[in-house]
Design an enzyme around this catalytic site. Structure first.
Site, PDB file in Angstrom:
ATOM      1  N   GLY A   1       3.567  -0.409   8.832  1.00  0.00           N
ATOM      2  CA  GLY A   1       4.752   0.360   8.485  1.00  0.00           C
ATOM      3  C   GLY A   1       5.932  -0.233   9.236  1.00  0.00           C
ATOM      4  O   GLY A   1       5.766  -1.094  10.107  1.00  0.00           O
TER       5      GLY A   1
ATOM      6  N   SER B   1      -2.687   1.982  10.713  1.00  0.00           N
ATOM      7  CA  SER B   1      -2.317   2.237  12.106  1.00  0.00           C
ATOM      8  C   SER B   1      -2.895   1.209  13.074  1.00  0.00           C
ATOM      9  O   SER B   1      -3.444   1.567  14.111  1.00  0.00           O
ATOM     10  CB  SER B   1      -2.753   3.650  12.529  1.00  0.00           C
ATOM     11  OG  SER B   1      -2.130   4.040  13.736  1.00  0.00           O
ATOM     12  N   PRO B   2      -2.755  -0.084  12.791  1.00  0.00           N
ATOM     13  CA  PRO B   2      -3.279  -1.093  13.712  1.00  0.00           C
ATOM     14  C   PRO B   2      -2.541  -1.112  15.051  1.00  0.00           C
ATOM     15  O   PRO B   2      -3.057  -1.673  16.028  1.00  0.00           O
ATOM     16  CB  PRO B   2      -3.075  -2.403  12.949  1.00  0.00           C
ATOM     17  CG  PRO B   2      -1.928  -2.129  12.024  1.00  0.00           C
ATOM     18  CD  PRO B   2      -2.097  -0.690  11.615  1.00  0.00           C
ATOM     19  N   LEU B   3      -1.360  -0.490  15.093  1.00  0.00           N
ATOM     20  CA  LEU B   3      -0.602  -0.401  16.347  1.00  0.00           C
ATOM     21  C   LEU B   3      -0.661   1.005  16.935  1.00  0.00           C
ATOM     22  O   LEU B   3       0.161   1.358  17.789  1.00  0.00           O
ATOM     23  CB  LEU B   3       0.858  -0.814  16.113  1.00  0.00           C
ATOM     24  CG  LEU B   3       1.060  -2.245  15.611  1.00  0.00           C
ATOM     25  CD1 LEU B   3       2.542  -2.541  15.407  1.00  0.00           C
ATOM     26  CD2 LEU B   3       0.433  -3.253  16.569  1.00  0.00           C
TER      27      LEU B   3
ATOM     28  N   TYR C   1       2.607  10.430  -0.610  1.00  0.00           N
ATOM     29  CA  TYR C   1       3.595  10.040   0.389  1.00  0.00           C
ATOM     30  C   TYR C   1       4.995  10.480  -0.045  1.00  0.00           C
ATOM     31  O   TYR C   1       5.429  10.209  -1.163  1.00  0.00           O
ATOM     32  CB  TYR C   1       3.598   8.523   0.601  1.00  0.00           C
ATOM     33  CG  TYR C   1       2.346   7.959   1.227  1.00  0.00           C
ATOM     34  CD1 TYR C   1       1.370   8.774   1.812  1.00  0.00           C
ATOM     35  CD2 TYR C   1       2.128   6.584   1.242  1.00  0.00           C
ATOM     36  CE1 TYR C   1       0.230   8.238   2.386  1.00  0.00           C
ATOM     37  CE2 TYR C   1       0.981   6.036   1.815  1.00  0.00           C
ATOM     38  CZ  TYR C   1       0.035   6.871   2.376  1.00  0.00           C
ATOM     39  OH  TYR C   1      -1.095   6.324   2.933  1.00  0.00           O
TER      40      TYR C   1
ATOM     41  N   ASP D   1       0.832  -1.207   0.000  1.00  0.00           N
ATOM     42  CA  ASP D   1       0.000   0.000   0.000  1.00  0.00           C
ATOM     43  C   ASP D   1       0.864   1.254   0.000  1.00  0.00           C
ATOM     44  O   ASP D   1       1.805   1.373   0.790  1.00  0.00           O
ATOM     45  CB  ASP D   1      -0.900   0.001   1.237  1.00  0.00           C
ATOM     46  CG  ASP D   1      -1.775   1.243   1.314  1.00  0.00           C
ATOM     47  OD1 ASP D   1      -2.775   1.307   0.587  1.00  0.00           O
ATOM     48  OD2 ASP D   1      -1.443   2.153   2.096  1.00  0.00           O
TER      49      ASP D   1
END
Length: 338
Positions: free
Chosen positions: A284, A205-207, A54, A49
């Site tokens: 990431g 942003s799962p963390l 970016y 992704d």
């Protein structure tokens, strides 16, 4: 690696995806990006992704170089359009002009003939939705993308976009919301709407920007070289989580993770992946070993007792305000003229 369908489409994606927003938006080297992509491939990740905005368009170029030589048919490559990529008043948004020009520029930077999913990065109130969806449909019909998706759209916007996509005979297959054990906003309205429509979640942003790894401790200096200390690394997105109350609650997850033989990061990823609407979680990385370690979350099952313990630990610091999704996109139809 484990795999899931992207919503009810025929496209299959890896449950973990590699995203290069932070890797390429920071001051890290090209070698780091290449090493992270290689670690992702070695872990069995096939879904990548990125977005045109970016690192001021450099992220697409870097990802294209890192994937050069890989079998294209074995990868799922996703990119996005919306945010400014130039100084002009038409270098942003979801107008037909910007979409048609942006897909060509993205493919050139990626060094590819097509992307698998082309995503509207935010909702554009300055452009008629019919214009946006027609332009995205043209991208698919021209063979430059297989599917379309959206990112941080509200449930109502998704419903309207999906209805138009069906009329135009293209598949709107994905939504990309922020989602973690700390940020449960999509559960309120967006995920139920997507489940009804057969749209899969590509969560970012799962963390919680690294907070759910437990490396930030209440009352202590942030670790040297961490995202919180790097102004080029999206630290402004991280700041709201860096309170003693939030960080203290996160530390209460440690014994839960330890009882399962997991790190905090692995527990947090398993929590995200336990949701049936989540097709893939975007990771990431600042170091390749982070990807290798996080991949160990795959296949972990969290029972009701563990899920209840996580809820009790995080308690009042969990965000659930459905209005937050709308706040991520412009609301003024004249925003592009400002």
């Amino acid at each position: 690696m484990n795999f899931r369908h992207l919503g009810r489409s025929g496209l299959i994606v890896s449950q973990l995806a590699y995203g290069n927003w932070l890797t390429q938006s920071s001051s890290r080297s090209e070698e780091t990006e290449l090493a992270c992509v290689r670690a992702a491939l070695d872990a069995g990740i096939t879904t990548f992704d990125t977005a045109d905005v970016y690192a001021d368009t450099r992220a697409e170029e870097s990802l294209g170089r890192a994937l050069k030589g890989e079998r294209r048919e074995g990868l799922e490559v996703l990119t996005k359009v919306f945010a400014p990529t130039g100084p002009g008043h038409n270098d942003l948004g979801l107008s037909r002009k910007h979409i048609r020009e942006s897909i060509d520029n993205s493919l050139r930077r990626l060094g590819m003939d097509y992307v698998d999913v082309y995503q509207a990065h935010r909702f554009d109130p300055s452009t008629p939705l019919e214009e946006t969806m027609t332009a995205l449909a043209d991208v698919v019909h021209s063979g430059k993308a297989h599917y379309i998706g959206v990112c941080e759209w509200t449930a109502d916007q998704i419903r309207r976009g999906h209805a138009l996509a069906r009329e135009l005979k293209v598949s709107l297959v994905s939504n990309q919301p922020q989602y973690s054990a700390l940020w449960r906003v999509p559960e309120v309205e967006v995920m139920p709407a997507c489940e009804e429509l057969g749209i899969g979640q590509i969560v970012w942003s799962p963390l919680a920007q690294g907070v759910l790894t437990g490396k930030y401790l209440p009352g202590e200096q942030w670790p040297e070289g961490s995202r919180a200390t790097d102004s080029n690394d999206g630290s402004e997105v991280l700041t709201p989580w860096l309170t003693d109350e939030v960080l203290g609650r996160v530390q209460q997850l440690r014994p839960i993770a330890a009882d399962l033989g997991l790190s905090l990061a692995q527990l947090s990823l398993a929590w995200v992946l336990r949701h049936p609407g989540v097709s893939t979680a975007v990771l990431g990385a600042s170091r390749p070993e982070q990807i290798t370690d996080n991949a160990k979350a795959l296949g972990v099952t969290l029972d009701a007792e563990v899920l209840g313990a996580i809820d009790a630990a995080l308690g009042p610091v969990v965000s659930r305000d459905a209005a937050a999704t709308a706040q991520s996109s412009p609301t003024d139809p004249a925003w592009r003229l400002a």
